[in-house]
Scaffold this active site. Structure first.
Site: not given
Ligand code: GLC
Length: 568
Positions: A230, A290
């Site tokens: 993440d 991500e």
């Molecule tokens: C990423 C996740 C999202 C979350 C953020 C903070 O972007 O996909 O859902 O709110 O991280 O952890």
């Protein structure tokens, strides 16, 4: 003697293939491809997938009960968004214990049962690791905030303000407002790129680094095949906390836009990615990132200079294409092809409006969903599906602020409505609560569930679901689609995005009419080395018989697709 030799050889081979302590098989094919290169991944948002106990929230037993469905769909690995203990301020992305399961989702025993059952279905489990921040209820943070001299003080980022009511610098949170919150106990501010309940860990502290990698090890030993990482961009901040340069305009929360050069994508991120990769390699595991990027060159950085960082940095750029049109899609795919990495395609997820809604919204929604499926299953790369995409689930956005669950939407309403719309319960049947729960679902069921659900679509040979099954099966069966080269066809056509995938033995044409009008296109296949254009075998068509004439002409309905084997 000979028998004994053969037997010991077989045992040796079996040992080489048998996972060690939860590690996965690491078979590499002639092209150097590993399992994840050819796999289809499927994101499960556990709150919304399947509820086994009627509390209105999905759970691990619910996921386990749907493994048959996922296997039949053709899924090889599921990525489960965070299912660890959490106050659920950010629905699991605020983790208060990295080494347990939130009781709302079940127990560690349920987790082990799920992993074992998944293995029987040839499905691997990928967990979601949140390295940037913990929950403010994590014991590390509770210790850290207890006093300035606590041994864990430096595990987070604490600073004095610039004066009364003045935070240490001008950085603003992606979820609205300053990234700094004053803690009255010690009179210092702590840093949070996301909500105040998500304090950022200090990755410059070696103890944090070690503790976090140990958490990953904990899950590898329990049999997970990898992690989706993440928010990796935000792991590091400029130690001098320099103000970010301001950009024109305001964000959706009314704060000045910033160029986040001092708290995003710092080079140190790559050191951590390399360390995580070394650990992953010990277990034959895969790391999915991500990775939000502006362009393909930026995306490429996440593979690492020596392919020693993430095996699967997600290309999230297609999710930012708000309309279908052949030229930008073609251009983007060409850029990916030129860059040489192994692409990882995503068309929607739990933070982004569903592709069905983003690219649809008119008379051709189902056709468009089928086109999108065909596109990213037939391109060179690994697709990551989002639950419900395969049945054409649409966004079900809240209409009133008081109905919003996602704090981002409550804070930013009405400019930012939050992410509830793309997180509604999976539509299994046309019955009560779409078969998701026997209780009251935590979010309202999407409005198209009567027609767009697993049961109804399973019975309909022309459904989106059956098209997904077909294109996934084709990927599996055809080596040209798995490993073949990509050639753009008719690169200047404004309406039809067409390409050939070829492995030298077989060539497969994929034509996607990205326009709302019927098209008749004369395909020029010479660049792909194809002399005889006529289709040898139409493998899939949502446009009549989909036949390609001897002169290369194919007729296509609005938003239709044709996939055909063609002559060499
Ligand atoms: C990423 C996740 C999202 C979350 C953020 C903070 O972007 O996909 O859902 O709110 O991280 O952890």
């Amino acid at each position: 003697m000979l028998k004994a030799l053969i037997l010991s050889g077989v045992i040796l081979i079996m040992c080489a293939l048998t996972p060690l302590g939860g590690a996965q098989q690491n078979k590499v094919d002639e092209q150097g491809h590993e399992w994840y290169h050819h796999a289809v991944f499927y994101e499960v948002y556990p709150r919304s997938f399947a509820d086994s106990n009627g509390d209105g929230v999905g759970d691990l037993k619910g996921i386990t009960s749907k493994l048959d469905y996922l296997e039949h769909l053709g899924v090889d690995a599921i990525w489960i968004t965070p299912c660890f203990p959490s106050p659920q301020v950010d629905f699991g992305y605020d983790v208060s214990d990295y080494e347990a399961i939130d009781p709302m989702y079940g127990t560690l025993a349920d987790f082990d049962t799920m992993v074992a059952a998944a293995k029987k279905h040839n499905i691997k489990i990928i967990l979601d690791f949140v390295p940037n921040h913990t929950s403010d209820q994590h014991k590390w943070f509770l210790e850290s905030k207890s006093s300035k001299t606590n041994p864990k003080r430096d595990w987070y980022i604490w600073r004095d303000g610039k004066g009364p009511g003045k935070p240490p610098n001008n950085w603003t949170s992606t979820f609205g407002g300053s990234t700094w919150t004053l803690d009255p106990t010690t009179g210092q501010y702590y840093y949070h790129y996301f909500y105040a309940q998500q304090p950022d860990l200090n990755w410059r502290n070696p103890e944090v680094h070690k503790a976090m990698l140990d958490c990953m090890r904990f899950w590898y030993k329990r049999g997970v095949a990898g992690f989706r990482l993440d928010a990796v961009d935000t792991l590091f901040e400029d130690p001098d906390l320099k103000d970010n340069p301001l950009l024109p305009g305001k964000d959706k929360f009314g704060f000045s836009n910033e160029n986040e050069i001092y708290n995003k994508k710092l080079p140190e991120v790559h050191d951590v990615m390399r360390d995580m990769r070394k650990l992953a390699d010990e277990y034959g595991a895969v790391l999915i990132g991500e990775t939000w990027t502006q362009n393909v060159a930026q995306l490429n950085e996440y593979y690492g200079d020596h392919n020693d960082e993430l095996q699967m940095p997600m290309d999230l750029m297609l999710t930012q294409f708000h309309a279908l049109a052949a030229p930008p899609f073609r251009e983007h795919i060409s850029a990916l092809e030129d860059a040489g990495g192994w692409p990882v395609f995503v068309i929607s997820n739990h933070d982004i409006t569903r592709s069905y809604t983003r690219w649809g919204g008119g008379a051709h929604d189902d056709q468009i969903a089928k086109l999108a499926a065909t596109m990213y299953m037939m391109l060179r790369g690994t697709p990551i599906m989002y639950y419900g995409e395969e049945i054409g689930m649409a966004n079900n956005d809240p209409k009133r602020k008081e109905d919003v669950q996602d704090p981002q939407g409550r804070r930013g309403w009405p400019k930012e409505i939050g992410r509830d719309g793309e997180r509604t319960p999976m539509q299994w049947t046309d019955g009560a609560n779409a078969g998701f729960t026997s209780g009251k679902p935590w979010l309202p069921i999407g409005s198209n569930y009567k027609t767009h659900n697993v049961a109804t679509e399973t019975a309909d040979p022309n459904s989106i679901l059956n098209l997904y099954r077909r294109v996934i099966a084709l990927r599996r069966e055809e080596s040209a689609l798995r490993d073949g080269k990509y050639f753009a066809v008719n690169p200047r056509d404004p309406n039809v995005f067409a390409f050939v995938r070829t492995d030298g033995r077989e060539s497969i044409l994929v034509a996607l009419n990205m326009s709302a009008s019927a098209q008749s296109v004369k395909l020029d296949l010479k660049a792909a080395g194809v002399v005889a254009a006529a289709s040898k075998k139409v493998m899939l068509s949502t446009s009549g018989d989909g036949a390609i004439a001897a002169d290369g002409t194919v007729k296509m309905e609005p938003y239709s697709v044709v996939v055909a084997k063609i002559g060499q």
